[in-house]
Scaffold this motif. Sequence first.
Motif, PDB file in Angstrom:
ATOM      1  N   ARG A 171      41.345  38.611  26.016  1.00  0.00           N
ATOM      2  CA  ARG A 171      41.332  38.952  27.424  1.00  0.00           C
ATOM      3  C   ARG A 171      39.929  38.734  27.979  1.00  0.00           C
ATOM      4  NH1 ARG A 171      45.914  40.509  28.251  1.00  0.00           N
ATOM      5  NH2 ARG A 171      45.526  40.795  30.464  1.00  0.00           N
ATOM      6  N   ASN A 229      32.722  41.701  33.932  1.00  0.00           N
ATOM      7  CA  ASN A 229      31.854  42.789  34.356  1.00  0.00           C
ATOM      8  C   ASN A 229      30.464  42.287  34.758  1.00  0.00           C
ATOM      9  OD1 ASN A 229      30.848  41.966  31.985  1.00  0.00           O
ATOM     10  ND2 ASN A 229      30.802  43.965  31.005  1.00  0.00           N
ATOM     11  N   TRP A 281      34.574  34.810  29.212  1.00  0.00           N
ATOM     12  CA  TRP A 281      35.115  35.596  28.080  1.00  0.00           C
ATOM     13  C   TRP A 281      34.021  35.937  27.088  1.00  0.00           C
ATOM     14  CZ3 TRP A 281      35.994  33.287  23.010  1.00  0.00           C
ATOM     15  CH2 TRP A 281      36.652  34.142  22.118  1.00  0.00           C
ATOM     16  N   HIS A 305      37.040  40.026  30.232  1.00  0.00           N
ATOM     17  CA  HIS A 305      36.580  41.256  30.882  1.00  0.00           C
ATOM     18  C   HIS A 305      35.468  40.890  31.843  1.00  0.00           C
ATOM     19  CE1 HIS A 305      38.909  43.591  28.083  1.00  0.00           C
ATOM     20  NE2 HIS A 305      38.406  42.873  27.113  1.00  0.00           N
TER      21      HIS A 305
END
Lengths: 162, 675, 101
Positions: A117, A121, C51, A119
């Motif tokens: 996945r 941020n 990723w 993320h």
Amino acid sequence: MSWPAVFVAIFGAVAAISAVAVVLSRNVVHAALSLVVVLGAAGAIFLVLGAEFVGWTQILIYVGAIVVLLLFGLMLTAAPIGKHALDNQQRGVAFLTSAAVFGVFTFIIWRSFGSQRIHLNQVVRTSDIGRSLFSGYILPFEVVSVLLLAALVGAIVLAKKD
Amino acid sequence: MVAALFAQEAAGATHVANIVTRNAWIIPAIPAIAVVLIWALGKRLPRGGSEIGIIGMLAAAILSYVVLANYIGGNGPLVVKQLQWFPFGLGQKLGLGIRMDGLTAIMFPVVTTVSLMVQIYSTGYMHGEKRFTWYYTALNLFTGSMLLLVVSNNLLQLLVGWELVGICSYLLIGFWWEEKANSDAAIKAFITTKTGDIPFLIGIFVLFASTHTFDIGQIIAKAEAHQIPTITLTAAAILLFGGAVGKSAQFPLYVWLPDAMAGPTPVSALIHAATMVTAGVFLVARMFPVFEGSVAAMNVVAIIGAVTMVLAALLAMVQDDIKRVLAYSTISQLAYMMAALGVGAGNAGIFHLYTHAWFKALLFLGAGSVIHSVHSNNMSEMGGLRKVMPTTYWTFVVATLALAGIFPFAGFWSKDEILTEAFRVGYGSTAAHGTAWVGYLVYGVGVLTAFLTAFYMSRAVHLTFEGEYRGAGHPHESARAMTLPLQILGVLSVVAGFVGIPAWRHGFAAWVGVGGEVKVSSANFWLIAISLLVALGGLYLGRRLYMPAPATEPLERLGWFHTLLVNKYYLDDFYMNGIVKPIRDSISQAMYWLNQNVFDGAVNGAAAVTRAGARKLYDNVDQKVIDGTVNAVGIGTQDGSRFLRYIQSGDVQRYAAVLFGGVAVLVLLFTLVFR
Amino acid sequence: MSLAWVLTLGAFLFSVGVYGVLARKNAVLVLMSIELMLNSVNINLIAFNAWFRDSAAVGQIFALFIITVAAAEVGVGLAIVLLVFRNRKTINVDEVDLLKW
């Protein structure tokens, strides 16, 4: 689904549909304009995924320069205006090959990264790109500059009337 | 990937570094900016760009004195700052940095002040030149490069500054390149210093191979901690000294400096008297712990210094061109500094560098004033100028007295410190290292050279200024722009030496701290008396021989020795006939003969033998057996290809389709089958 | 969001580009399809960068270089197309097939 995922999905869909339009359209200018949409959607995806510098560079260079260049190319080579059959004889083979490529890639992707996945941020700032580019990757940077110079000279030499 | 890494150390300092010292990179940056501005705007300004140069240099000079204030009184801060730039393998990163200590703090004011004086002077001297703006651009580029060299904290950056000053020297010597002699002189300067730069570069690599760093601070620390084997230190020191020999015009690479006088005189004052040529001395002082670690290297430095100082002084005696007198004088004085460093008296050497800068620049600018006035370089066409050019005369005399080492002018203090230290090394009673006989050698040669120095300068002064005017022009005093720097430098030539007098506890040595320690012995009355007497003797002899300008040169009475000197020991001829011409002419001819007759002869002979054998082989084996096989293969291939060639349809997209299909198949194979 | 879906988008655009390269007659349209393929690679790289989140942003640097090289390639490619047009009065890829048996 989070908002970034929604946006990526929307822009992805737009890009996919326009890409199909690029390769199937029977009007060359429609194809070129669909390419603009694809490139713009790709740029938008870059922005959502946190690559602000690459995204704007994409818009600037691809949409701003390369597409214009392609349109000039169409104009100068007497592209057929209006609806025409623009595909050649091996449409079937082409479809099969591209389907095979897509199948193989998708298979590998889902096998290796199916559970990963993203993320989101952080946004990678332009200053980070700059710092990285001018210290660790200074050599490829210089080489690419020489490459651009060679391409420039080459294009001029090729295209001039003598 | 972190690109910027700042490191700052302030070692055991009584003084805290002030803001300018901490950001000392700004001092080389000012002339660099001035270069760009002058180049872009110079032609449009009313004074051709000199305003920018002078204001910039004034600012740099003021900042230099602010930095110097940090170091006055000793115990100045050591400021090392650097920016890590990019990695180049071996786990190293190339850095750009500054290293501020007492040595740098002294060099800054010297370089900036002399440059400022020269730029002010040039507004008068170079007035009306058609390449006036370019001249100021090159001057500021030079000053910026010299400051960069001086402030560098790693050897590669220092080398960059070193080469840049070499380029600027070439550009400025060949300023009037329309005359072939001038461009020849520029090339000679460049090539000769380059001959010295090759061992310099190798020396840097030797040090890197041993210490794995280019950083000067780390190299010095390792040398002082005895972590570098002596043999490496010796090799590296001598190789580094090679560069200094080239740049600072020591024997045998001094031949470029007299020819470099072909450039404009203010250039000679700046580059070939006070700044660029001192870069070699600065290098030895900067890397002093490396040199101190090897007695052999120190002796080499001292002996070459001693040899050069007397050779050059002798040559200065027989010159007619006033600038050449000063050029040889510079070589001789630089040799004093080198010899001082060679016997371990680093502070004395740098003290002499500092005082020499003032009075030598003054001498050159004064000579320029004279040349500008009489339109000739030759002293045989001068004379009697004392009455017509009083300011030039008096400042020239002050500088001469300083150079000759007369109390209380600047040169007296620095020259005596060198001689005292040399004698003490010979006597074995000082904290400085050194071999005894080398110390005595330097002392003896130094005293002899002091006598010669006083003599040839006295000769120059009398031939130029006393007696009756022998030329054809109308000499006049020079413009204010030219006399003002002369006066300022004159004052400095008088007072600049006071900072190092024994009564002040050798303040200068404490500020500079070459090699990190203060090693000075106390003054000896007898040594001072000897050197004063010797200098006064030289001055008197000059006056005796040249006061009423003699009809024939008195030195010609030396006969064959005079001829030897006039021909510069035949060193230039040796270089040309012994090195350049043989390589160019004889050796290449010999190689050609060898090639044509010996090598080609052997080849041809082998060919004849082979030809006969081949004929036999051809008739039997080749025609019947091998050809038969080959023909069969050929016919088979032809038939096969007639069938296969239809694959190449000329349709690129078909090829592309096969390609992509193949890619898909291969990818599948590699992921599923070949693990 | 799922990394694999973004990569699949990239793969899809790539295959569409492959189809375009193989099936179009006009040379400039072939060039456009090549641009599609290059963009799909860029999307791939940026997705991986998002990723992986390394400090040097290698994926984005790589993508920048690809954009640059693509620009150079389009320039030279169009110059060649123009030259072919000048000589043959056509840029139909089908009709430029002299290099054959």
